[in-house]
Design an enzyme around this catalytic site. Structure first.
Site, PDB file in Angstrom:
ATOM      1  N   LYS A 237       0.895  -1.173   0.000  1.00 58.42           N
ATOM      2  CA  LYS A 237       0.000   0.000   0.000  1.00 58.42           C
ATOM      3  C   LYS A 237       0.928   1.216   0.000  1.00 58.42           C
ATOM      4  O   LYS A 237       1.470   1.598   1.020  1.00 58.42           O
ATOM      5  CB  LYS A 237      -0.876  -0.019   1.258  1.00 58.42           C
ATOM      6  CG  LYS A 237      -2.204   0.717   1.127  1.00 58.42           C
ATOM      7  CD  LYS A 237      -2.117   2.163   0.719  1.00 58.42           C
ATOM      8  CE  LYS A 237      -1.739   3.064   1.881  1.00 58.42           C
ATOM      9  NZ  LYS A 237      -1.542   4.486   1.439  1.00 58.42           N
TER      10      LYS A 237
ATOM     11  N   GLU B 141       9.939   1.987  10.415  1.00 54.40           N
ATOM     12  CA  GLU B 141      10.958   2.984  10.066  1.00 54.40           C
ATOM     13  C   GLU B 141      10.273   4.335  10.176  1.00 54.40           C
ATOM     14  O   GLU B 141       9.448   4.685   9.332  1.00 54.40           O
ATOM     15  CB  GLU B 141      11.463   2.769   8.629  1.00 54.40           C
ATOM     16  CG  GLU B 141      12.168   1.450   8.400  1.00 54.40           C
ATOM     17  CD  GLU B 141      13.563   1.422   8.994  1.00 54.40           C
ATOM     18  OE1 GLU B 141      14.094   2.492   9.354  1.00 54.40           O
ATOM     19  OE2 GLU B 141      14.116   0.323   9.116  1.00 54.40           O
TER      20      GLU B 141
ATOM     21  N   CYS C 121      13.991  11.432   6.055  1.00 50.15           N
ATOM     22  CA  CYS C 121      13.859  11.107   7.483  1.00 50.15           C
ATOM     23  C   CYS C 121      15.199  11.157   8.200  1.00 50.15           C
ATOM     24  O   CYS C 121      15.268  11.488   9.376  1.00 50.15           O
ATOM     25  CB  CYS C 121      13.234   9.730   7.633  1.00 50.15           C
ATOM     26  SG  CYS C 121      14.044   8.512   6.602  1.00 50.15           S
TER      27      CYS C 121
ATOM     28  N   GLU D 297      10.339  16.801  14.266  1.00 50.06           N
ATOM     29  CA  GLU D 297      10.719  16.612  12.869  1.00 50.06           C
ATOM     30  C   GLU D 297       9.923  17.592  12.006  1.00 50.06           C
ATOM     31  O   GLU D 297       8.693  17.634  12.075  1.00 50.06           O
ATOM     32  CB  GLU D 297      10.401  15.182  12.455  1.00 50.06           C
ATOM     33  CG  GLU D 297      10.816  14.895  11.032  1.00 50.06           C
ATOM     34  CD  GLU D 297      10.490  13.474  10.622  1.00 50.06           C
ATOM     35  OE1 GLU D 297       9.327  13.068  10.742  1.00 50.06           O
ATOM     36  OE2 GLU D 297      11.410  12.789  10.162  1.00 50.06           O
TER      37      GLU D 297
HETATM   38  P1  NAD Z   1       2.436   8.839   7.106  1.00 45.95           P
HETATM   39  O1  NAD Z   1       2.678   8.085   8.359  1.00 45.95           O
HETATM   40  O2  NAD Z   1       1.338   9.803   7.077  1.00 45.95           O
HETATM   41  O3  NAD Z   1       2.144   7.830   5.907  1.00 45.95           O
HETATM   42  C1  NAD Z   1       2.978   6.739   5.594  1.00 45.95           C
HETATM   43  C2  NAD Z   1       2.147   5.617   4.984  1.00 45.95           C
HETATM   44  O4  NAD Z   1       1.204   5.160   5.956  1.00 45.95           O
HETATM   45  C3  NAD Z   1       1.314   6.049   3.771  1.00 45.95           C
HETATM   46  O5  NAD Z   1       1.238   5.015   2.841  1.00 45.95           O
HETATM   47  C4  NAD Z   1      -0.062   6.287   4.378  1.00 45.95           C
HETATM   48  O6  NAD Z   1      -1.109   6.163   3.470  1.00 45.95           O
HETATM   49  C5  NAD Z   1      -0.109   5.195   5.430  1.00 45.95           C
HETATM   50  N1  NAD Z   1      -1.035   5.434   6.528  1.00 45.95           N
HETATM   51  C6  NAD Z   1      -1.492   6.631   7.011  1.00 45.95           C
HETATM   52  N2  NAD Z   1      -2.368   6.415   8.017  1.00 45.95           N
HETATM   53  C7  NAD Z   1      -2.451   5.073   8.184  1.00 45.95           C
HETATM   54  C8  NAD Z   1      -3.177   4.235   9.080  1.00 45.95           C
HETATM   55  N3  NAD Z   1      -4.005   4.740   9.996  1.00 45.95           N
HETATM   56  N4  NAD Z   1      -3.009   2.902   8.980  1.00 45.95           N
HETATM   57  C9  NAD Z   1      -2.180   2.367   8.056  1.00 45.95           C
HETATM   58  N5  NAD Z   1      -1.484   3.105   7.173  1.00 45.95           N
HETATM   59  C10 NAD Z   1      -1.612   4.442   7.237  1.00 45.95           C
HETATM   60  O7  NAD Z   1       3.818   9.485   6.755  1.00 45.95           O
HETATM   61  P2  NAD Z   1       4.158  10.406   5.509  1.00 45.95           P
HETATM   62  O8  NAD Z   1       3.660  11.778   5.762  1.00 45.95           O
HETATM   63  O9  NAD Z   1       3.700   9.746   4.267  1.00 45.95           O
HETATM   64  O10 NAD Z   1       5.768  10.344   5.525  1.00 45.95           O
HETATM   65  C11 NAD Z   1       6.530  11.205   6.274  1.00 45.95           C
HETATM   66  C12 NAD Z   1       7.051  10.528   7.519  1.00 45.95           C
HETATM   67  O11 NAD Z   1       7.724   9.313   7.211  1.00 45.95           O
HETATM   68  C13 NAD Z   1       8.080  11.363   8.247  1.00 45.95           C
HETATM   69  O12 NAD Z   1       7.812  11.362   9.618  1.00 45.95           O
HETATM   70  C14 NAD Z   1       9.391  10.636   7.975  1.00 45.95           C
HETATM   71  O13 NAD Z   1      10.387  10.819   8.909  1.00 45.95           O
HETATM   72  C15 NAD Z   1       8.956   9.235   7.907  1.00 45.95           C
HETATM   73  N6  NAD Z   1       9.929   8.460   7.159  1.00 45.95           N
HETATM   74  C16 NAD Z   1      10.755   7.592   7.822  1.00 45.95           C
HETATM   75  C17 NAD Z   1      11.706   6.867   7.137  1.00 45.95           C
HETATM   76  C18 NAD Z   1      12.623   5.902   7.810  1.00 45.95           C
HETATM   77  O14 NAD Z   1      13.202   5.077   7.137  1.00 45.95           O
HETATM   78  N7  NAD Z   1      12.768   5.937   9.116  1.00 45.95           N
HETATM   79  C19 NAD Z   1      11.807   7.001   5.767  1.00 45.95           C
HETATM   80  C20 NAD Z   1      10.964   7.908   5.126  1.00 45.95           C
HETATM   81  C21 NAD Z   1      10.015   8.612   5.821  1.00 45.95           C
END
Ligand code: NAD
Length: 462
Positions: free
Chosen positions: A170, A245, A279, A369
């Protein structure tokens, strides 16, 4: 922009169960470039069933054959390199040169590393009087963010396939087109039907349905700490494996013996790259009080160079979030020395490269962040002070240390509570484990440690 109609389940594109579509918007000009299906819980269920049905066959497929399919996948991605770069630029907004050099090239290299690991990993070992089997954990739910659209997918799907797992992906709602290209490459690589499935959709709908599906064995999630906590709780409640992550607030520690200009310039480039949507970005620069003013001036000059070379943020909400942090930085008394909340362009979700000086460790911009092109420069008095500040957030994903002598930098890095540290500008290594300490996550991606996340052991005693 080209978009597939529907979801990819059991080896074919099929219409989603619901009528809803998601607009894909180019963040550089705010135009809708495509529409994709908003998958439902029913679609997710169909995808998990397909993955479950395909599991015995794929798990029993010899690792050498799985490796061949991964080589074909790597080659398929390579053949589509230009299309991938153009698609990432269209839906994420990153400048084309960066999309080519990073967004397309890195995941192709990573796919290659897992093809090799599939061929060489010891899936069976002898431990004294035991034979230990490394077996696939089962059906994997892969939930990915938009910031490195293809890398995040490959970092989960390639090791899962190498291990013999089957997958339902997803992807983030902002970048589904890159995920569709990946699905096409998997299909053409001859991966059997049902081994890989793609359901585009909204996080709280399709993502949630996938994370809580009872027939998923491992949820591998990359994204925000807030959503990661919910997914961790769900998985814990079901005694399901989980890999998280999450976010970061990494420190770039410049020790007094370092080459200051180089450390500052590389540090600024690190934060501005991908418009700060990384990130592991070193968003806190820690500088000794004696070199502080010089470092601030160097950072100001370096940030100014990025002025109109930086891409937009991914969407309007993200831009408003970042602007909110910039306003909060000013309100809490930090000194704005470059950039600010204003956009350098009339259209698009741009934020200027921004540098704050006189940031103290208790300020919101030093703790949370931001996920935008915003650097905070913090003053320290001595090494212990620097270490306390570097370790003083809830995160622990990455970091950097600069010193005249490598051993001095390494001695400092050993004391940091973080998953990876670049020493004097060390390069990205696709085989090194990537993942967080503290609230930055659970588990590791990439290389043999990344493969191990998708394996479980079974021991026979003789
Ligand atoms: P997000 O958590 O909003 O979304 C990430 C994914 O989760 C998307 O596919 C989204 O549709 C899904 N999602 C959202 N709500 C959900 C739920 N209730 N249940 C299941 N899935 C759900 O994050 P974002 O805004 O897309 O990405 C930014 C964040 O990701 C930042 O905090 C960044 O630091 C983090 N990030 C971490 C890493 C790492 O490797 N540690 C890498 C990249 C991004």
């Amino acid at each position: 922009m080209k978009a597939q109609d529907g979801v990819y389940i059991d080896g074919a594109w099929r219409p989603a169960k619901g009528p809803d579509l998601i607009d894909v918007v180019n963040p550089a000009d705010e135009q809708v470039i495509a529409r994709v299906s908003a998958g439902t819980a029913e679609d997710v269920d169909a995808a998990v069933r397909a993955a479950r049905a395909a599991l015995p066959g794929w798990a029993a497929t010899p690792p050498a054959v799985r490796a061949e399919r991964l080589v074909a996948l790597r080659d398929g991605l390579l053949a589509r390199k230009d299309e991938i770069a153009e698609t990432v630029t269209a839906e994420l907004g990153s400048p084309l040169a960066f999309s080519q050099a990073v967004h397309a090239s890195v995941p192709i290299a990573v796919a290659g590393t897992f093809a090799e690991l599939a061929a060489t990993h010891a899936f069976e070992e002898k431990v004294g009087n035991s034979t230990v089997l490394h077996e696939p954990v089962g059906v994997v739910a892969a939930i990915t963010p938009w910031n490195y659209p293809l890398h995040q997918i490959v970092a989960k799907v390639a090791p899962a396939l190498a291990a013999g797992c089957t997958v339902v992906l997803k992807p983030a709602e902002d970048t589904p087109l890159t995920a569709q290209l990946f699905a096409e490459a998997v299909h053409e690589a001859g991966v059997p039907a049902g081994v890989f499935n793609l359901v585009t959709g909204l996080g709280p709908v399709a993502g949630q349905a996938l994370a809580e599906h009872p027939d998923v064995d491992l949820v591998s999630f990359t994204g925000s700490t807030a959503v990661g906590m919910r997914i961790g709780a769900l998985a814990g409640g079901a005694v399901k494996r989980v890999a998280l992550e999450l976010g970061g607030k990494s420190a770039n520690v410049i020790l007094p013996s370092a080459d200051l200009a180089r450390a500052v310039n590389v540090g600024v480039a690190n934060v501005m790259s991908n418009s700060g949507q990384t990130c592991s970005a070193w968003t806190r620069m820690l500088v000794h009080t004696a070199q502080y003013d010089e470092a601030v001036e160097l950072a100001r000059t370096a940030a100014a160079k990025y002025g109109d070379r930086i891409g937009p943020l991914v969407n309007a909400g993200q831009r408003e979030r970042v602007r909110g942090y910039i306003d909060q930085g000013v309100a809490e008394g930090a000194r704005l020395v470059a950039g600010g909340g204003e956009s350098p362009h009339e259209k698009g979700y741009f934020v200027s490269p921004t540098v704050f000086a006189d940031v103290t460790e208790d300020m919101t911009i030093a703790q949370e962040e931001i996920f935008g092109p915003v650097l905070s420069i913090i003053r320290y008095e001595d090494e212990d002070d620097a270490l306390r500040i570097a370790n003083g957030t809830v995160y622990g994903l990455a970091g950097a240390v600069w010193a005249g002598d490598e051993a001095e930098a390494v001695a400092f890095a050993r004391r940091m509570d973080t998953g990876q540290v670049d020493i004097n500008g060390g390069r990205f290594n696709p085989l090194a484990p990537f993942g967080g300490y503290k609230q930055s996550g659970v588990g590791r991606e990439l290389g043999s440690h990344g493969l191990a996340e998708y394996l479980q052991t079974k021991s026979f005693q003789f």
